[in-house]
Structures are given as C-alpha cells and as structure tokens.
Design a protein around this motif. Structure first.
Motif, PDB file in Angstrom:
ATOM      1  N   ASP A  61     -32.554  10.848  73.991  1.00 45.89           N
ATOM      2  CA  ASP A  61     -31.972  11.990  74.673  1.00 45.89           C
ATOM      3  C   ASP A  61     -32.962  13.050  75.127  1.00 45.89           C
ATOM      4  O   ASP A  61     -32.857  13.506  76.286  1.00 45.89           O
ATOM      5  N   ALA A  62     -34.091  13.315  74.219  1.00 39.83           N
ATOM      6  CA  ALA A  62     -34.792  14.375  74.841  1.00 39.83           C
ATOM      7  C   ALA A  62     -35.811  13.757  75.849  1.00 39.83           C
ATOM      8  O   ALA A  62     -36.049  14.633  76.734  1.00 39.83           O
ATOM      9  N   ILE A  68     -35.093  14.788  83.587  1.00 43.03           N
ATOM     10  CA  ILE A  68     -34.412  15.545  84.581  1.00 43.03           C
ATOM     11  C   ILE A  68     -35.134  16.921  84.951  1.00 43.03           C
ATOM     12  O   ILE A  68     -35.222  17.273  86.072  1.00 43.03           O
ATOM     13  N   ARG A  69     -35.714  17.346  83.795  1.00 43.42           N
ATOM     14  CA  ARG A  69     -36.431  18.807  84.196  1.00 43.42           C
ATOM     15  C   ARG A  69     -37.665  18.385  84.850  1.00 43.42           C
ATOM     16  O   ARG A  69     -38.010  19.257  85.923  1.00 43.42           O
ATOM     17  N   ALA A  70     -38.262  17.265  84.691  1.00 41.53           N
ATOM     18  CA  ALA A  70     -39.868  17.198  85.352  1.00 41.53           C
ATOM     19  C   ALA A  70     -39.247  16.724  87.133  1.00 41.53           C
ATOM     20  O   ALA A  70     -40.122  17.098  87.949  1.00 41.53           O
ATOM     21  N   VAL A  88     -44.670  14.996  78.127  1.00 43.59           N
ATOM     22  CA  VAL A  88     -44.989  16.009  76.962  1.00 43.59           C
ATOM     23  C   VAL A  88     -43.430  16.807  76.679  1.00 43.59           C
ATOM     24  O   VAL A  88     -42.964  17.212  77.641  1.00 43.59           O
ATOM     25  N   LEU A  89     -42.941  16.181  75.628  1.00 42.47           N
ATOM     26  CA  LEU A  89     -41.655  16.579  75.351  1.00 42.47           C
ATOM     27  C   LEU A  89     -41.542  18.114  74.641  1.00 42.47           C
ATOM     28  O   LEU A  89     -42.438  18.156  73.882  1.00 42.47           O
ATOM     29  N   THR A  90     -40.837  18.904  75.319  1.00 47.15           N
ATOM     30  CA  THR A  90     -41.019  20.268  74.808  1.00 47.15           C
ATOM     31  C   THR A  90     -39.721  20.590  73.875  1.00 47.15           C
ATOM     32  O   THR A  90     -38.815  19.700  73.871  1.00 47.15           O
ATOM     33  N   MET A  91     -39.810  21.674  73.299  1.00 50.14           N
ATOM     34  CA  MET A  91     -38.797  22.221  72.239  1.00 50.14           C
ATOM     35  C   MET A  91     -37.493  22.302  72.960  1.00 50.14           C
ATOM     36  O   MET A  91     -36.393  22.085  72.393  1.00 50.14           O
ATOM     37  N   GLU A  92     -37.684  22.724  74.340  1.00 49.28           N
ATOM     38  CA  GLU A  92     -36.322  22.914  75.394  1.00 49.28           C
ATOM     39  C   GLU A  92     -35.628  21.531  75.366  1.00 49.28           C
ATOM     40  O   GLU A  92     -34.462  21.484  75.201  1.00 49.28           O
ATOM     41  N   ASP A  93     -36.599  20.535  75.607  1.00 52.30           N
ATOM     42  CA  ASP A  93     -35.799  19.249  75.533  1.00 52.30           C
ATOM     43  C   ASP A  93     -35.186  18.605  74.237  1.00 52.30           C
ATOM     44  O   ASP A  93     -34.408  18.279  74.307  1.00 52.30           O
ATOM     45  N   LEU A  94     -36.268  18.850  73.365  1.00 52.05           N
ATOM     46  CA  LEU A  94     -35.333  18.511  71.935  1.00 52.05           C
ATOM     47  C   LEU A  94     -34.215  19.411  71.592  1.00 52.05           C
ATOM     48  O   LEU A  94     -33.355  18.687  70.908  1.00 52.05           O
ATOM     49  N   ALA A  95     -34.270  20.525  71.763  1.00 56.69           N
ATOM     50  CA  ALA A  95     -33.133  21.368  71.564  1.00 56.69           C
ATOM     51  C   ALA A  95     -31.741  20.957  72.254  1.00 56.69           C
ATOM     52  O   ALA A  95     -30.661  21.081  71.591  1.00 56.69           O
ATOM     53  N   VAL A 103     -26.310  19.602  66.519  1.00 57.23           N
ATOM     54  CA  VAL A 103     -27.224  20.073  65.655  1.00 57.23           C
ATOM     55  C   VAL A 103     -27.791  21.351  66.542  1.00 57.23           C
ATOM     56  O   VAL A 103     -28.404  21.257  67.400  1.00 57.23           O
ATOM     57  N   ASN A 104     -27.583  22.725  65.772  1.00 56.88           N
ATOM     58  CA  ASN A 104     -27.758  24.014  66.556  1.00 56.88           C
ATOM     59  C   ASN A 104     -29.280  24.106  66.309  1.00 56.88           C
ATOM     60  O   ASN A 104     -29.664  24.409  64.828  1.00 56.88           O
ATOM     61  N   VAL A 105     -30.055  24.296  67.249  1.00 55.17           N
ATOM     62  CA  VAL A 105     -31.417  24.996  67.074  1.00 55.17           C
ATOM     63  C   VAL A 105     -31.763  26.062  67.722  1.00 55.17           C
ATOM     64  O   VAL A 105     -31.460  26.268  68.983  1.00 55.17           O
ATOM     65  N   ARG A 106     -32.213  27.054  66.970  1.00 53.30           N
ATOM     66  CA  ARG A 106     -32.444  28.378  67.634  1.00 53.30           C
ATOM     67  C   ARG A 106     -34.043  28.767  67.330  1.00 53.30           C
ATOM     68  O   ARG A 106     -34.560  28.279  66.049  1.00 53.30           O
ATOM     69  N   LYS A 107     -34.619  29.504  67.971  1.00 53.78           N
ATOM     70  CA  LYS A 107     -36.014  29.887  67.785  1.00 53.78           C
ATOM     71  C   LYS A 107     -35.851  31.202  66.824  1.00 53.78           C
ATOM     72  O   LYS A 107     -34.689  31.978  66.943  1.00 53.78           O
TER      73      LYS A 107
END
Length: 111
Positions: A61-62, A68-70, A88-95, A103-107
């Motif tokens: 999914d990431a 999509i973002r690329a 390169v997967l970013t934290m944005e993709d993973l979140a 799963v809620n991911v917050r900085k």
C-alpha cells in the motif's frame, strides 16, 4: 463444522514444515511481551505468518501511495532531464498506508 475442523487441522499440519520470514525467536519474544504464552510452535508460526502478511500489505500500500504521489510530481516536472528512477518511500507514504489499516501515525509535536 467437520470441514472447518479438517481445514484447520491441515493448516496446522502445514505449519510444522513452514519457516516464516520472521524467526520463531522474534515471534516468541513479542508474543511473551504481550502476554501470550504457548508451547505450540505451529501457533507461533501461524501468528508470524499473519504478521508477515500485515507488513507485506502495508509495504504494498505504501508503494502504491508513492507511485500516485510520484505521478503527480512527474506531471509538474515534465520539462528537464529524466529524474532518478529509484523508489524511496517516505513517512508520508507509510503513514497513509498504515492509516488505511487502522494504525494512526503522528509526528512528535516539536519536530
């Protein structure tokens, strides 16, 4: 119910020979840490398989979010030389992928 019991017995029999990607020691550590204790290695391997499937789904999914973002960025950067083709997967993709799975991911607040 007889069919379900037979299928479950077959699945557990396959777990005897199955070697999951996540080692038994790691699975046992996290299971005992969460309060789940079992001496049946087949159950541990079954749970390791479930964890492996969950991680695999998150990664897929990431990757889709990254693509999509690329694509959106490529349409903006059409002029110029071709960019590096590495993924390169970013934290944005993973979140975003983790959010799809509940799963809620917050900085942290101060970064």
């Amino acid at each position: 119910t007889i069919r379900r019991d037979k299928t479950l017995a077959e699945l557990l029999a396959m777990m005897d020979e199955y070697k999951p990607v996540i080692p038994d020691v790691v699975t046992d550590y996290y299971l005992s840490r969460s309060g789940f204790h079992t001496s049946d290695a087949r159950i541990q391997r079954l749970l390791a398989l479930v964890a492996q499937k969950f991680v695999s789904d998150i990664a897929i999914d990431a990757l889709q979010y990254h693509k999509i973002r690329a694509q959106g960025q490529q349409s903006k950067d059409r002029r110029g030389a071709p960019k590096d083709k590495r993924t390169v997967l970013t934290m944005e993709d993973l979140a975003a992928a983790l959010g799809d799975h509940g799963v809620n991911v917050r900085k942290p607040e101060y970064f």
